[in-house]
Design a protein around this motif. Structure first.
Motif, PDB file in Angstrom:
ATOM      1  N   THR A   1     -10.665 -13.995  20.562  1.00  0.00           N
ATOM      2  CA  THR A   1     -10.611 -12.882  19.471  1.00  0.00           C
ATOM      3  C   THR A   1      -9.439 -13.221  18.504  1.00  0.00           C
ATOM      4  N   PRO A   2      -9.885 -13.429  17.261  1.00  0.00           N
ATOM      5  CA  PRO A   2      -8.763 -13.685  16.268  1.00  0.00           C
ATOM      6  C   PRO A   2      -7.931 -12.598  15.909  1.00  0.00           C
ATOM      7  N   HIS A   3      -8.545 -11.264  15.979  1.00  0.00           N
ATOM      8  CA  HIS A   3      -7.568 -10.293  15.682  1.00  0.00           C
ATOM      9  C   HIS A   3      -7.609  -9.130  17.026  1.00  0.00           C
ATOM     10  N   ALA A   4      -7.015  -9.856  17.821  1.00  0.00           N
ATOM     11  CA  ALA A   4      -6.636  -8.969  19.365  1.00  0.00           C
ATOM     12  C   ALA A   4      -5.842  -7.696  19.152  1.00  0.00           C
ATOM     13  N   LYS A   5      -5.056  -7.507  18.231  1.00  0.00           N
ATOM     14  CA  LYS A   5      -4.245  -6.157  17.967  1.00  0.00           C
ATOM     15  C   LYS A   5      -4.115  -6.062  16.712  1.00  0.00           C
ATOM     16  N   MET A   6      -3.686  -4.769  16.312  1.00  0.00           N
ATOM     17  CA  MET A   6      -3.475  -4.115  14.871  1.00  0.00           C
ATOM     18  C   MET A   6      -2.238  -5.034  14.469  1.00  0.00           C
ATOM     19  N   ALA A   7      -2.493  -5.360  12.958  1.00  0.00           N
ATOM     20  CA  ALA A   7      -1.505  -6.097  12.307  1.00  0.00           C
ATOM     21  C   ALA A   7      -0.508  -5.135  11.800  1.00  0.00           C
ATOM     22  N   PRO A   8       0.708  -5.413  11.414  1.00  0.00           N
ATOM     23  CA  PRO A   8       1.530  -4.563  10.649  1.00  0.00           C
ATOM     24  C   PRO A   8       0.609  -3.994   9.458  1.00  0.00           C
ATOM     25  N   ILE A   9       1.082  -2.518   9.236  1.00  0.00           N
ATOM     26  CA  ILE A   9       0.197  -1.616   8.348  1.00  0.00           C
ATOM     27  C   ILE A   9       0.154  -2.077   7.086  1.00  0.00           C
ATOM     28  N   ASP A  10       1.259  -2.819   6.651  1.00  0.00           N
ATOM     29  CA  ASP A  10       1.492  -3.494   5.105  1.00  0.00           C
ATOM     30  C   ASP A  10       0.234  -4.266   5.029  1.00  0.00           C
ATOM     31  N   GLN A  11      -0.383  -5.207   5.888  1.00  0.00           N
ATOM     32  CA  GLN A  11      -1.550  -5.970   5.608  1.00  0.00           C
ATOM     33  C   GLN A  11      -2.795  -5.178   5.305  1.00  0.00           C
ATOM     34  N   TYR A  12      -2.817  -3.966   5.798  1.00  0.00           N
ATOM     35  CA  TYR A  12      -3.995  -3.038   5.683  1.00  0.00           C
ATOM     36  C   TYR A  12      -4.047  -2.489   4.202  1.00  0.00           C
ATOM     37  N   LEU A  13      -2.860  -2.317   3.510  1.00  0.00           N
ATOM     38  CA  LEU A  13      -2.589  -1.425   2.360  1.00  0.00           C
ATOM     39  C   LEU A  13      -3.031  -2.411   0.986  1.00  0.00           C
ATOM     40  N   MET A  14      -3.573  -1.640   0.204  1.00  0.00           N
ATOM     41  CA  MET A  14      -3.916  -2.311  -1.010  1.00  0.00           C
ATOM     42  C   MET A  14      -2.910  -2.030  -2.197  1.00  0.00           C
ATOM     43  N   ALA A  15      -2.105  -2.983  -2.524  1.00  0.00           N
ATOM     44  CA  ALA A  15      -1.143  -2.840  -3.518  1.00  0.00           C
ATOM     45  C   ALA A  15      -1.354  -2.227  -4.880  1.00  0.00           C
ATOM     46  N   ASP A  16      -2.435  -2.054  -5.228  1.00  0.00           N
ATOM     47  CA  ASP A  16      -2.874  -1.505  -6.654  1.00  0.00           C
ATOM     48  C   ASP A  16      -3.717  -0.428  -6.100  1.00  0.00           C
ATOM     49  N   ARG A  17      -3.256   0.876  -6.259  1.00  0.00           N
ATOM     50  CA  ARG A  17      -3.881   2.156  -5.974  1.00  0.00           C
ATOM     51  C   ARG A  17      -5.021   2.329  -6.767  1.00  0.00           C
ATOM     52  N   ALA A  18      -4.858   2.082  -7.978  1.00  0.00           N
ATOM     53  CA  ALA A  18      -6.166   2.218  -9.052  1.00  0.00           C
ATOM     54  C   ALA A  18      -7.406   1.332  -8.462  1.00  0.00           C
ATOM     55  N   ALA A  19      -7.038   0.166  -8.100  1.00  0.00           N
ATOM     56  CA  ALA A  19      -7.898  -0.917  -7.814  1.00  0.00           C
ATOM     57  C   ALA A  19      -8.715  -0.295  -6.451  1.00  0.00           C
ATOM     58  N   GLU A  20      -7.951   0.286  -5.586  1.00  0.00           N
ATOM     59  CA  GLU A  20      -8.563   0.998  -4.379  1.00  0.00           C
ATOM     60  C   GLU A  20      -9.405   2.118  -4.682  1.00  0.00           C
ATOM     61  N   ILE A  21      -8.916   2.853  -5.542  1.00  0.00           N
ATOM     62  CA  ILE A  21      -9.918   4.010  -6.042  1.00  0.00           C
ATOM     63  C   ILE A  21     -11.160   3.484  -6.572  1.00  0.00           C
ATOM     64  N   ALA A  22     -11.039   2.360  -7.467  1.00  0.00           N
ATOM     65  CA  ALA A  22     -12.158   1.881  -8.115  1.00  0.00           C
ATOM     66  C   ALA A  22     -13.138   1.222  -7.015  1.00  0.00           C
ATOM     67  N   LEU A  23     -12.612   0.535  -6.052  1.00  0.00           N
ATOM     68  CA  LEU A  23     -13.301  -0.136  -5.063  1.00  0.00           C
ATOM     69  C   LEU A  23     -14.156   1.209  -4.285  1.00  0.00           C
ATOM     70  N   ALA A  24     -13.430   2.124  -4.007  1.00  0.00           N
ATOM     71  CA  ALA A  24     -14.032   3.280  -2.993  1.00  0.00           C
ATOM     72  C   ALA A  24     -15.271   3.812  -4.078  1.00  0.00           C
ATOM     73  N   ARG A  25     -14.973   4.254  -5.370  1.00  0.00           N
ATOM     74  CA  ARG A  25     -16.182   4.801  -6.024  1.00  0.00           C
ATOM     75  C   ARG A  25     -17.071   3.886  -6.168  1.00  0.00           C
ATOM     76  N   SER A  26     -17.026   2.463  -6.228  1.00  0.00           N
ATOM     77  CA  SER A  26     -18.065   1.610  -6.108  1.00  0.00           C
ATOM     78  C   SER A  26     -19.254   1.649  -5.129  1.00  0.00           C
ATOM     79  N   ALA A  27     -18.934   2.478  -4.267  1.00  0.00           N
ATOM     80  CA  ALA A  27     -20.010   2.792  -3.138  1.00  0.00           C
ATOM     81  C   ALA A  27     -21.044   3.728  -3.491  1.00  0.00           C
ATOM     82  N   ALA A  28     -20.984   4.320  -4.639  1.00  0.00           N
ATOM     83  CA  ALA A  28     -22.176   5.174  -4.994  1.00  0.00           C
ATOM     84  C   ALA A  28     -22.546   5.402  -6.445  1.00  0.00           C
TER      85      ALA A  28
END
Length: 135
Positions: A37-64
């Protein structure tokens, strides 16, 4: 009559052979994935965060479709879990799901997984509560 019995026996043997091979393949895959298993445990939270909040909002909205996502609430991942970035008015909620929002597999803690999704009001009150919590 003997031909029918012979044909049934051959077909039965073929089915058993296929099932046995499939079982062996599944067992081998389970053994391999549990030991590598390459990801056996949770990585530091910073690795899951997206630096650009607007990009995350746009990506979320792209689902519908835009007709739904423009009035949907949008959640973004912050240091302490998902937080409201945009207040919605139509009951839909859009987020960028991370690896732990899917079934448990080898990529469960993969920080690179980003899956846009929008859910209706009923799913926002039930399903979304389960997947939007950081384990």
């Amino acid at each position: 009559m003997l031909k029918k019995i012979s044909a049934i026996a051959i077909k039965s043997f073929a089915v058993l052979l296929v099932l046995g091979t499939a079982y062996q393949a599944v067992a081998q895959a389970a053994t391999t994935s549990s030991t590598t298993t390459p990801h056996a445990k949770m990585a530091p939270i910073d690795q899951y965060l997206m630096a650009d909040r607007a990009a995350e909002i746009a990506l979320a909205r792209s689902a519908a479709p835009e007709s739904i996502s423009r009035d949907a609430e949008v959640l973004v991942l912050g240091r302490h879990g998902f937080e409201t970035a945009v207040k919605g008015t139509n009951g839909f909620v859009c987020i960028v799901g991370r690896s732990w929002t899917s079934a448990a597999d080898a990529d469960f803690w993969d920080p690179k997984v980003r899956v846009p999704m929008c859910v209706n009001a009923a799913a926002a009150r039930s399903y979304l509560l389960r997947i939007s919590t950081i384990a």
